[in-house]
Design a protein around this motif. Sequence first.
Motif, PDB file in Angstrom:
ATOM      1  N   GLU A 155      -9.779  -3.226  -6.400  1.00 35.11           N
ATOM      2  CA  GLU A 155      -9.299  -2.789  -5.086  1.00 35.11           C
ATOM      3  C   GLU A 155      -9.511  -3.853  -4.004  1.00 35.11           C
ATOM      4  O   GLU A 155     -10.086  -3.576  -2.944  1.00 35.11           O
ATOM      5  N   PRO A 156      -9.028  -5.063  -4.222  1.00 34.63           N
ATOM      6  CA  PRO A 156      -9.260  -6.129  -3.241  1.00 34.63           C
ATOM      7  C   PRO A 156      -8.564  -5.896  -1.900  1.00 34.63           C
ATOM      8  O   PRO A 156      -8.994  -6.453  -0.882  1.00 34.63           O
ATOM      9  N   GLU A 157      -7.516  -5.072  -1.888  1.00 41.65           N
ATOM     10  CA  GLU A 157      -6.779  -4.824  -0.646  1.00 41.65           C
ATOM     11  C   GLU A 157      -7.706  -4.399   0.488  1.00 41.65           C
ATOM     12  O   GLU A 157      -7.527  -4.783   1.646  1.00 41.65           O
ATOM     13  N   ASN A 158      -8.699  -3.597   0.136  1.00 38.92           N
ATOM     14  CA  ASN A 158      -9.606  -3.040   1.139  1.00 38.92           C
ATOM     15  C   ASN A 158     -10.565  -4.075   1.713  1.00 38.92           C
ATOM     16  O   ASN A 158     -11.205  -3.846   2.733  1.00 38.92           O
ATOM     17  N   ASP A 159     -10.667  -5.239   1.018  1.00 39.85           N
ATOM     18  CA  ASP A 159     -11.603  -6.282   1.447  1.00 39.85           C
ATOM     19  C   ASP A 159     -10.916  -7.447   2.152  1.00 39.85           C
ATOM     20  O   ASP A 159     -11.588  -8.361   2.651  1.00 39.85           O
ATOM     21  N   VAL A 160      -9.596  -7.433   2.164  1.00 40.95           N
ATOM     22  CA  VAL A 160      -8.861  -8.547   2.770  1.00 40.95           C
ATOM     23  C   VAL A 160      -9.127  -8.624   4.280  1.00 40.95           C
ATOM     24  O   VAL A 160      -9.092  -7.616   4.981  1.00 40.95           O
ATOM     25  N   ILE A 161      -9.404  -9.843   4.739  1.00 39.57           N
ATOM     26  CA  ILE A 161      -9.464 -10.137   6.171  1.00 39.57           C
ATOM     27  C   ILE A 161      -8.348 -11.139   6.422  1.00 39.57           C
ATOM     28  O   ILE A 161      -8.469 -12.328   6.099  1.00 39.57           O
ATOM     29  N   ALA A 162      -7.241 -10.622   6.926  1.00 38.70           N
ATOM     30  CA  ALA A 162      -6.032 -11.438   7.061  1.00 38.70           C
ATOM     31  C   ALA A 162      -6.121 -12.369   8.268  1.00 38.70           C
ATOM     32  O   ALA A 162      -5.332 -12.287   9.216  1.00 38.70           O
ATOM     33  N   LYS A 163      -7.092 -13.249   8.222  1.00 37.96           N
ATOM     34  CA  LYS A 163      -7.307 -14.211   9.307  1.00 37.96           C
ATOM     35  C   LYS A 163      -7.573 -15.569   8.675  1.00 37.96           C
ATOM     36  O   LYS A 163      -8.443 -15.697   7.802  1.00 37.96           O
ATOM     37  N   LYS A 164      -6.819 -16.558   9.081  1.00 35.40           N
ATOM     38  CA  LYS A 164      -6.945 -17.889   8.512  1.00 35.40           C
ATOM     39  C   LYS A 164      -8.381 -18.396   8.597  1.00 35.40           C
ATOM     40  O   LYS A 164      -9.013 -18.365   9.651  1.00 35.40           O
ATOM     41  N   VAL A 195      -8.629  -7.646 -16.169  1.00 30.32           N
ATOM     42  CA  VAL A 195      -7.764  -6.644 -15.535  1.00 30.32           C
ATOM     43  C   VAL A 195      -7.691  -6.905 -14.036  1.00 30.32           C
ATOM     44  O   VAL A 195      -8.715  -7.063 -13.373  1.00 30.32           O
ATOM     45  N   MET A 196      -6.484  -6.952 -13.496  1.00 29.36           N
ATOM     46  CA  MET A 196      -6.264  -7.057 -12.055  1.00 29.36           C
ATOM     47  C   MET A 196      -6.029  -5.646 -11.551  1.00 29.36           C
ATOM     48  O   MET A 196      -4.991  -5.035 -11.835  1.00 29.36           O
ATOM     49  N   ALA A 197      -7.001  -5.067 -10.832  1.00 29.38           N
ATOM     50  CA  ALA A 197      -6.941  -3.649 -10.463  1.00 29.38           C
ATOM     51  C   ALA A 197      -6.685  -3.454  -8.978  1.00 29.38           C
ATOM     52  O   ALA A 197      -7.504  -3.829  -8.126  1.00 29.38           O
ATOM     53  N   TYR A 198      -5.552  -2.853  -8.653  1.00 25.90           N
ATOM     54  CA  TYR A 198      -5.137  -2.566  -7.281  1.00 25.90           C
ATOM     55  C   TYR A 198      -5.529  -1.144  -6.862  1.00 25.90           C
ATOM     56  O   TYR A 198      -5.801  -0.287  -7.696  1.00 25.90           O
ATOM     57  N   MET A 199      -5.462  -0.908  -5.542  1.00 26.08           N
ATOM     58  CA  MET A 199      -5.629   0.437  -5.001  1.00 26.08           C
ATOM     59  C   MET A 199      -4.334   1.230  -5.114  1.00 26.08           C
ATOM     60  O   MET A 199      -4.347   2.444  -5.216  1.00 26.08           O
ATOM     61  N   ASP A 221      -4.489 -10.268 -17.960  1.00 29.43           N
ATOM     62  CA  ASP A 221      -4.185  -9.643 -19.261  1.00 29.43           C
ATOM     63  C   ASP A 221      -3.597  -8.246 -19.079  1.00 29.43           C
ATOM     64  O   ASP A 221      -2.655  -7.874 -19.767  1.00 29.43           O
ATOM     65  N   TRP A 222      -4.182  -7.462 -18.188  1.00 28.99           N
ATOM     66  CA  TRP A 222      -3.723  -6.106 -17.888  1.00 28.99           C
ATOM     67  C   TRP A 222      -3.582  -5.958 -16.370  1.00 28.99           C
ATOM     68  O   TRP A 222      -4.316  -6.593 -15.610  1.00 28.99           O
ATOM     69  N   ILE A 223      -2.674  -5.095 -15.950  1.00 31.34           N
ATOM     70  CA  ILE A 223      -2.563  -4.732 -14.536  1.00 31.34           C
ATOM     71  C   ILE A 223      -3.131  -3.328 -14.364  1.00 31.34           C
ATOM     72  O   ILE A 223      -2.734  -2.394 -15.072  1.00 31.34           O
ATOM     73  N   GLY A 224      -4.075  -3.200 -13.444  1.00 29.64           N
ATOM     74  CA  GLY A 224      -4.745  -1.917 -13.251  1.00 29.64           C
ATOM     75  C   GLY A 224      -4.384  -1.251 -11.938  1.00 29.64           C
ATOM     76  O   GLY A 224      -3.929  -1.887 -10.993  1.00 29.64           O
ATOM     77  N   LEU A 225      -4.611   0.051 -11.908  1.00 24.00           N
ATOM     78  CA  LEU A 225      -4.347   0.860 -10.727  1.00 24.00           C
ATOM     79  C   LEU A 225      -5.474   1.866 -10.540  1.00 24.00           C
ATOM     80  O   LEU A 225      -5.846   2.569 -11.476  1.00 24.00           O
ATOM     81  N   ASP A 226      -6.032   1.921  -9.323  1.00 21.50           N
ATOM     82  CA  ASP A 226      -7.004   2.955  -8.959  1.00 21.50           C
ATOM     83  C   ASP A 226      -6.295   3.889  -7.982  1.00 21.50           C
ATOM     84  O   ASP A 226      -5.933   3.469  -6.881  1.00 21.50           O
ATOM     85  N   SER A 227      -6.103   5.140  -8.373  1.00 23.23           N
ATOM     86  CA  SER A 227      -5.303   6.033  -7.537  1.00 23.23           C
ATOM     87  C   SER A 227      -5.685   7.491  -7.780  1.00 23.23           C
ATOM     88  O   SER A 227      -5.989   7.877  -8.912  1.00 23.23           O
ATOM     89  N   TYR A 228      -5.639   8.292  -6.722  1.00 27.52           N
ATOM     90  CA  TYR A 228      -6.063   9.688  -6.774  1.00 27.52           C
ATOM     91  C   TYR A 228      -5.059  10.578  -6.055  1.00 27.52           C
ATOM     92  O   TYR A 228      -4.261  10.105  -5.245  1.00 27.52           O
ATOM     93  N   VAL A 229      -5.113  11.875  -6.364  1.00 25.99           N
ATOM     94  CA  VAL A 229      -4.275  12.848  -5.668  1.00 25.99           C
ATOM     95  C   VAL A 229      -5.106  14.035  -5.208  1.00 25.99           C
ATOM     96  O   VAL A 229      -6.103  14.393  -5.835  1.00 25.99           O
ATOM     97  N   VAL A 271      -4.528   2.711 -15.841  1.00 25.13           N
ATOM     98  CA  VAL A 271      -4.919   3.495 -14.669  1.00 25.13           C
ATOM     99  C   VAL A 271      -6.446   3.480 -14.701  1.00 25.13           C
ATOM    100  O   VAL A 271      -7.087   4.326 -15.328  1.00 25.13           O
ATOM    101  N   ALA A 272      -7.018   2.461 -14.056  1.00 20.18           N
ATOM    102  CA  ALA A 272      -8.438   2.151 -14.201  1.00 20.18           C
ATOM    103  C   ALA A 272      -9.356   3.142 -13.504  1.00 20.18           C
ATOM    104  O   ALA A 272     -10.550   3.218 -13.808  1.00 20.18           O
ATOM    105  N   GLU A 273      -8.821   3.861 -12.535  1.00 20.33           N
ATOM    106  CA  GLU A 273      -9.510   4.998 -11.921  1.00 20.33           C
ATOM    107  C   GLU A 273      -8.436   6.013 -11.557  1.00 20.33           C
ATOM    108  O   GLU A 273      -7.404   5.651 -10.998  1.00 20.33           O
ATOM    109  N   TRP A 274      -8.692   7.270 -11.882  1.00 20.54           N
ATOM    110  CA  TRP A 274      -7.789   8.329 -11.436  1.00 20.54           C
ATOM    111  C   TRP A 274      -8.562   9.634 -11.381  1.00 20.54           C
ATOM    112  O   TRP A 274      -9.635   9.774 -11.985  1.00 20.54           O
TER     113      TRP A 274
END
Length: 347
Positions: A155-164, A195-199, A221-229, A271-274
Motif C-alpha cells: 500500500e505505498p499510495e498512502n505513504d507517497v509525499i508528492a513533493k520533489k 509482490v507489488m501490492a496496491y491499495m 512477479d505478482w501484482i497484489g491488491l489490498d481491498s475491503y468492502v 488479493v493480498a488483503e481482503w
Amino acid sequence: MRLAKLPKFLTALTAVFAGTTAVLAPTAAHAAPAAKACVTDNKLVPSCGVLWGGAAGGFTSTPRDQALKTWEKASGRTATLFHQYHKGDEAFPTKAEIAMTNDPANPRVLLQNWKIAYGSSWAKVAKGEQDKRIDAFAKRAKAYGKKFFLVLNHEPENDVIAKKGSGWEAKDFAAMYRHTIERLRKQGVTNVVNVMAYMGNEKWMSQSWWADLYPGDKYVDWIGLDSYVSVEKGYYHYGTFADLLDRKPKKGGLGFYDWAATLHKTKPIMVAEWGAYHRVGRTTDKSFVYNGVVSELKKRPAIKAIVHFDTKKDDQGDRDISIDSTRASLAAFKKLAADPIFKVKIG
C-alpha cells in the motif's frame, strides 16, 4: 478362440441379437480419468485453482501464528498462505513463522510484507544506503531455503509525499523496489517471489503519480491488491466481492482488476488483503459478500490467490473485519473455505 471362453462369447452374442443392451463395468485401463491436481510452479503460480491465505490477530497482542491457527479452526480450512508483517531491521522469517511452514500436516507458504525503508526513505534505499539491511535479509532468505512471497512496502499510495526531493515520491518507491530486487538477485536469492501490492483505492488511482509507482514487469512477479468492502448500506465502500476488485479512478478509467489483467497480462494477481467489515458494535450479516467470492473468481482467471485479513478492530479502530461477527457470516465463510477451488498443492 479357446473353447473355455466359448459359452461367454455365445451369451454375449445372443444378448446383442435379442436387442438387449449390455452395460459393462469399466476396466482399470478404461476408467474415467482422475481430476487434474492443481500444483504451483517455481513462481508459486497454481496450474489451476486459487491459493487460500489468511492474516489473523491484526492490531492485537495475540501471537500471529496462534491467531492464524484459531482462524483456520473457525473457518475449517488451513491457510496455504500465512501473511506476516515486518519493518526495518526486524529479523525474519522468525522461528514461529518457520515452524508454521514446517508443519507436515498443514503445509503453508509465507507471505511476508517488509517496509524496508522504515527509519529511512525510499530514495535512500534506492541509493544503496540500506544495502546492509538488504544483504542481511538475503542471508536469512537463503538459509530458510523454501519459496516464499515478499511484498515490499504494501500500500505505498498512502505513504507517497508528492513533493520533489521528499524521498517519498512515487518514482522513489519504484526505484527502491527495483534496487532491492536487483540486489537480492545479485546476492543469489532465488526463493523469493515478489509482490507489488496496491491499495486499489479510487482516490489514489486518480492521482497523476499513481502509474509512477509500478517498478516494471522485469521486477514484479505478482501484482497484489489490498481491498475491503462494507456490509452496511450507505457506509464507505459498501458492496460485494466484485466491488473491491473493480474500483475505478474517480476521473474514469479501468478498474483495478481490468488494469492489471490488461496492462500486465503475464502477471498473476493476488488479493493480498481482503475482507468485509461493519462498524464495531453494529453487527451486520456478511454472508452476501462471502457467497459471491467463488463466482467472481471464476470470471477472473488472472486471480491466483486471495488472503483474508481478520481482525475485530482495524487500525482505524472502528471496523470489524472478522469472519465470525455473526453466526450466519461464519457459516457462509466456512462454506466458502470448503470450496474445491482452493485445493492447491504446493509444488
